[in-house]
Design a protein around this motif. Structure first.
Motif, PDB file in Angstrom:
ATOM      1  N   ILE A  63      -4.737  -5.228  -4.310  1.00 50.74           N
ATOM      2  CA  ILE A  63      -3.362  -4.770  -4.549  1.00 50.74           C
ATOM      3  C   ILE A  63      -2.836  -5.365  -5.857  1.00 50.74           C
ATOM      4  O   ILE A  63      -2.240  -4.661  -6.686  1.00 50.74           O
ATOM      5  CB  ILE A  63      -2.450  -5.146  -3.369  1.00 50.74           C
TER       6      ILE A  63
ATOM      7  N   THR B 192      -0.698   6.717  -7.087  1.00 51.90           N
ATOM      8  CA  THR B 192      -2.000   7.361  -6.949  1.00 51.90           C
ATOM      9  C   THR B 192      -1.854   8.833  -7.329  1.00 51.90           C
ATOM     10  O   THR B 192      -0.841   9.458  -7.037  1.00 51.90           O
ATOM     11  CB  THR B 192      -2.520   7.248  -5.504  1.00 51.90           C
TER      12      THR B 192
ATOM     13  N   PHE C 261       0.825  -1.204   0.000  1.00 53.29           N
ATOM     14  CA  PHE C 261       0.000   0.000   0.000  1.00 53.29           C
ATOM     15  C   PHE C 261       0.859   1.252   0.000  1.00 53.29           C
ATOM     16  O   PHE C 261       0.444   2.311  -0.485  1.00 53.29           O
ATOM     17  CB  PHE C 261      -0.934   0.004   1.212  1.00 53.29           C
TER      18      PHE C 261
ATOM     19  N   ALA D 200      -4.379  -3.596  -8.814  1.00 46.40           N
ATOM     20  CA  ALA D 200      -3.770  -2.282  -9.039  1.00 46.40           C
ATOM     21  C   ALA D 200      -2.391  -2.413  -9.669  1.00 46.40           C
ATOM     22  O   ALA D 200      -2.029  -1.649 -10.585  1.00 46.40           O
ATOM     23  CB  ALA D 200      -3.681  -1.522  -7.715  1.00 46.40           C
TER      24      ALA D 200
ATOM     25  N   VAL E  60      -7.111   2.032  -4.522  1.00 49.46           N
ATOM     26  CA  VAL E  60      -6.303   2.430  -3.370  1.00 49.46           C
ATOM     27  C   VAL E  60      -7.194   2.856  -2.214  1.00 49.46           C
ATOM     28  O   VAL E  60      -6.928   2.521  -1.047  1.00 49.46           O
ATOM     29  CB  VAL E  60      -5.321   3.549  -3.773  1.00 49.46           C
ATOM     30  N   GLU E  61      -8.261   3.581  -2.512  1.00 51.65           N
ATOM     31  CA  GLU E  61      -9.194   3.977  -1.456  1.00 51.65           C
ATOM     32  C   GLU E  61      -9.810   2.746  -0.796  1.00 51.65           C
ATOM     33  O   GLU E  61      -9.955   2.680   0.423  1.00 51.65           O
ATOM     34  CB  GLU E  61     -10.302   4.869  -2.031  1.00 51.65           C
TER      35      GLU E  61
ATOM     36  N   LEU F 292       1.697   2.137  -3.663  1.00 45.02           N
ATOM     37  CA  LEU F 292       0.445   2.412  -4.364  1.00 45.02           C
ATOM     38  C   LEU F 292      -0.116   3.770  -3.963  1.00 45.02           C
ATOM     39  O   LEU F 292      -0.540   4.558  -4.807  1.00 45.02           O
ATOM     40  CB  LEU F 292      -0.584   1.319  -4.069  1.00 45.02           C
ATOM     41  N   SER F 293      -0.091   4.071  -2.675  1.00 49.93           N
ATOM     42  CA  SER F 293      -0.707   5.302  -2.192  1.00 49.93           C
ATOM     43  C   SER F 293       0.151   6.536  -2.423  1.00 49.93           C
ATOM     44  O   SER F 293      -0.381   7.634  -2.596  1.00 49.93           O
ATOM     45  CB  SER F 293      -1.039   5.177  -0.706  1.00 49.93           C
TER      46      SER F 293
ATOM     47  N   VAL G 183      -7.198   2.961 -10.514  1.00 46.42           N
ATOM     48  CA  VAL G 183      -6.187   2.733  -9.477  1.00 46.42           C
ATOM     49  C   VAL G 183      -6.514   3.560  -8.244  1.00 46.42           C
ATOM     50  O   VAL G 183      -6.433   3.068  -7.100  1.00 46.42           O
ATOM     51  CB  VAL G 183      -4.782   3.061 -10.011  1.00 46.42           C
ATOM     52  N   ASP G 184      -6.899   4.828  -8.440  1.00 44.95           N
ATOM     53  CA  ASP G 184      -7.256   5.674  -7.300  1.00 44.95           C
ATOM     54  C   ASP G 184      -8.386   5.046  -6.486  1.00 44.95           C
ATOM     55  O   ASP G 184      -8.358   5.036  -5.251  1.00 44.95           O
ATOM     56  CB  ASP G 184      -7.680   7.062  -7.778  1.00 44.95           C
TER      57      ASP G 184
ATOM     58  N   TYR H 190      -2.531  11.549  -0.588  1.00 46.11           N
ATOM     59  CA  TYR H 190      -2.009  10.570  -1.537  1.00 46.11           C
ATOM     60  C   TYR H 190      -1.111  11.251  -2.580  1.00 46.11           C
ATOM     61  O   TYR H 190      -1.193  12.454  -2.820  1.00 46.11           O
ATOM     62  CB  TYR H 190      -3.168   9.869  -2.255  1.00 46.11           C
TER      63      TYR H 190
ATOM     64  N   SER I  84      -7.260   0.836   1.397  1.00 44.52           N
ATOM     65  CA  SER I  84      -6.930   1.528   2.646  1.00 44.52           C
ATOM     66  C   SER I  84      -7.862   1.168   3.794  1.00 44.52           C
ATOM     67  O   SER I  84      -7.493   1.329   4.965  1.00 44.52           O
ATOM     68  CB  SER I  84      -6.946   3.044   2.423  1.00 44.52           C
TER      69      SER I  84
END
Length: 524
Positions: free
Chosen positions: A477, A438, A430, A480, A461-462, A433-434, A457-458, A444, A465
């Motif tokens: 994950i 992102t 994460f 993404a 990621v949300e 990714l974050s 992808v955004d 982010y 999380s």
């Protein structure tokens, strides 16, 4: 005083001084680049944060087995899915003697999550922090979030009163040339105290005799010296000028192994070395094209397929690196072996992709690299530049020290730039990714100056999380990573080895996160 009394007093003084010297334990060590800032919220650069952990402390920390354990907090509980309550340690004082309280935690976490904080991405789920009483703090989150403890391991606590007195309650960003009192001064609770600081020359720490923890080290003094030159660093170790060095040059491993009195510490690293591609500007600073060729997927994939990573591994890295197709190492949660296969090295395919993108004659581009941060960083960039030249992409390598490199790259001034990511302090996929993959918004994308943006992808990621089901989280994950691998916003290269060298009278644990923890070090 009679002559004989004076003689006895002088003898006793000399004996005491000699005994004190015998018990004084100093470690002098060197790395390739200097500590970036004394402000623990002023940057997100792992070696600097690792060094500052000797001065400052978080609520929880990783031990030498990389397990999370209490530090300034003695316990915690999840009151609600979006509310964590921390009980703070009693009897802790800052280096200036001030008592550690809940106000310090609140002020520090507010500072770390401030919109202008360079490390705000280290606490992406924190909404607000409030004091319950002098020994209790509540951290309110944006929603369910399973990785809060991981995040907190690298967010250090400063004294609120000290910050207020010196105008340092708000963070500054050194990459923008900003400084505050905390840039050059410290006041932590950690096992060592800042003694002297000469940027790019020497930083000296002395032991904190009032540290709350039971010391597992026997050090009285730490002397850190940045030595960019590999040859000079090795010579300093062999000649006794330093006791320990990080980033042992690959070509010098056997030399040190065969020299009496030294130990080589080697372990696989978590850090993936990559190239980031700047898709933000309409034109690139070093590009001869009329537009930004990096906005074209075919161009990005062509640059990827023009890099011969087997050659780099075998020749430059002496077989000690691990070629990568993902931006995380196998040991990091979220790694998916099924995705970890590089696009094949294929110069002909790269030329064809460039022609299809409208660049049959290629173009020119800048490749920015540090020359004192990663294993053979500048040499790798020079090799890649030569490989790109063979498919028609004229490449100018801009090699700088790490501080100048980050200042240029993070402000969007690079076409393509090298960077490394070890997912620290989170130790989870994460992290990248974050912060890297992102789009920049809220907390982010703090390390995404290249402007990569993908709404899917955004959204993933949300969801990641706040996911509580671990298998569901890992599946998202992987999804993404599959998307970003296909879109090539960055080019993974390899995981580099971690190689340290010490005098053989030093006992020190080495961990895959490449962080020196001298509060575990002993000198015989």
């Amino acid at each position: 005083m009679k002559p004989i009394e004076k003689t006895l007093a002088m003898t006793l003084l000399a004996t005491c001084m000699a005994t004190g010297a015998a018990h004084a334990k100093t470690i002098t060590w060197a790395d390739t680049s200097d500590v970036y800032s004394m402000d623990p919220h002023g940057q997100a650069i792992s070696p600097t944060l690792a060094f500052l952990h000797h001065i400052y402390e978080p609520l929880v920390r990783y031990n030498k087995e990389l397990e999370i354990e209490p530090a300034l907090a003695t316990g915690w509980e999840v009151v609600e899915p979006d509310l964590w309550r921390f009980t703070l340690r009693e009897g802790v004082t800052f280096h200036d003697g001030s008592a550690f309280t809940a106000e310090d935690v609140v002020a520090s976490l507010q500072r770390a999550t401030h919109p202008d904080s360079p490390i705000r991405g280290n606490l992406p789920a924190v909404a607000r922090v409030e004091k319950v009483d002098e020994r209790t703090v509540d951290i309110h989150l944006n929603g369910n979030y399973p990785l809060l403890l991981n995040d907190l391991t690298n967010v250090y606590v400063l004294d609120k009163t000290w910050m207020d007195e010196h105008g340092a309650l708000d963070p500054v960003d050194p990459s923008k040339g900003e400084q505050s009192y905390a840039t050059t001064h410290t006041n932590g609770t950690g096992p060592f105290v800042l003694d002297t600081r000469r940027p790019d020359a020497e930083t000296v720490l002395t032991v904190n005799e009032q540290w709350w923890d039971e010391a597992q080290h026997n050090l009285t003094r730490i002397e850190f010296t940045p030595i960019a030159s590999d040859a000079t660093r090795v010579s300093a170790l062999l000649s006794g000028q330093i006791d320990m060095m990080l980033s042992v040059p690959l070509q010098d491993i056997s030399r040190l192994e065969n020299a009496p009195g030294f130990n080589i510490l080697e372990t696989p690293g978590l850090r993936t070395i990559m190239l980031a591609l700047n898709q933000t500007p309409e034109t690139l600073g070093d590009s001869g094209a009329g537009d930004n060729p990096l906005r074209d997927l075919g161009v990005r994939k062509a640059l990827y397929q023009a890099i011969n990573m087997e050659l780099i591994r075998d020749k430059l890295m002496r077989g000690k690196s691990r070629n990568a197709a993902l931006p995380v190492a196998p040991a990091v949660p979220g790694y998916d072996a099924s995705l970890d296969e590089r696009f094949p090295y294929d110069p002909e395919a790269a030329r064809q992709l460039l022609a299809e993108a409208g660049y049959p004659d290629g173009f020119s581009i800048g490749l920015d690299c540090p020359n004192d941060r990663y294993v053979r960083d500048e040499e790798i960039c020079q090799a890649i530049a030569a490989m790109w030249a063979r498919v028609g992409v004229e490449t100018r390598v801009n090699a700088r020290n790490a501080s100048n490199h980050w200042q240029t790259a993070l402000n969007g001034g690079s076409d393509v730039w090298m960077f490394g990511w070890a997912t620290l302090p989170m130790l989870d996929s994460f992290s990248i990714l974050s912060q890297v993959l992102t789009s920049p918004h809220d907390k982010y994308g703090a390390w995404n100056p290249g402007g990569y943006e993908n709404a899917e992808v955004d959204t993933l990621v949300e969801k990641i999380s706040v996911a509580q089901d671990e298998q569901e989280r890992l599946s998202m994950i992987a999804e993404a990573f599959a998307i970003t691998k296909a879109e090539v916003p960055l080019i993974p290269l390899h995981q580099q080895p971690l190689i340290w060298a010490t005098n053989d009278n030093i006992q020190l644990p080495q961990t895959p996160d490449n962080k020196v923890r001298l509060w575990y070090a002993t000198v015989e």
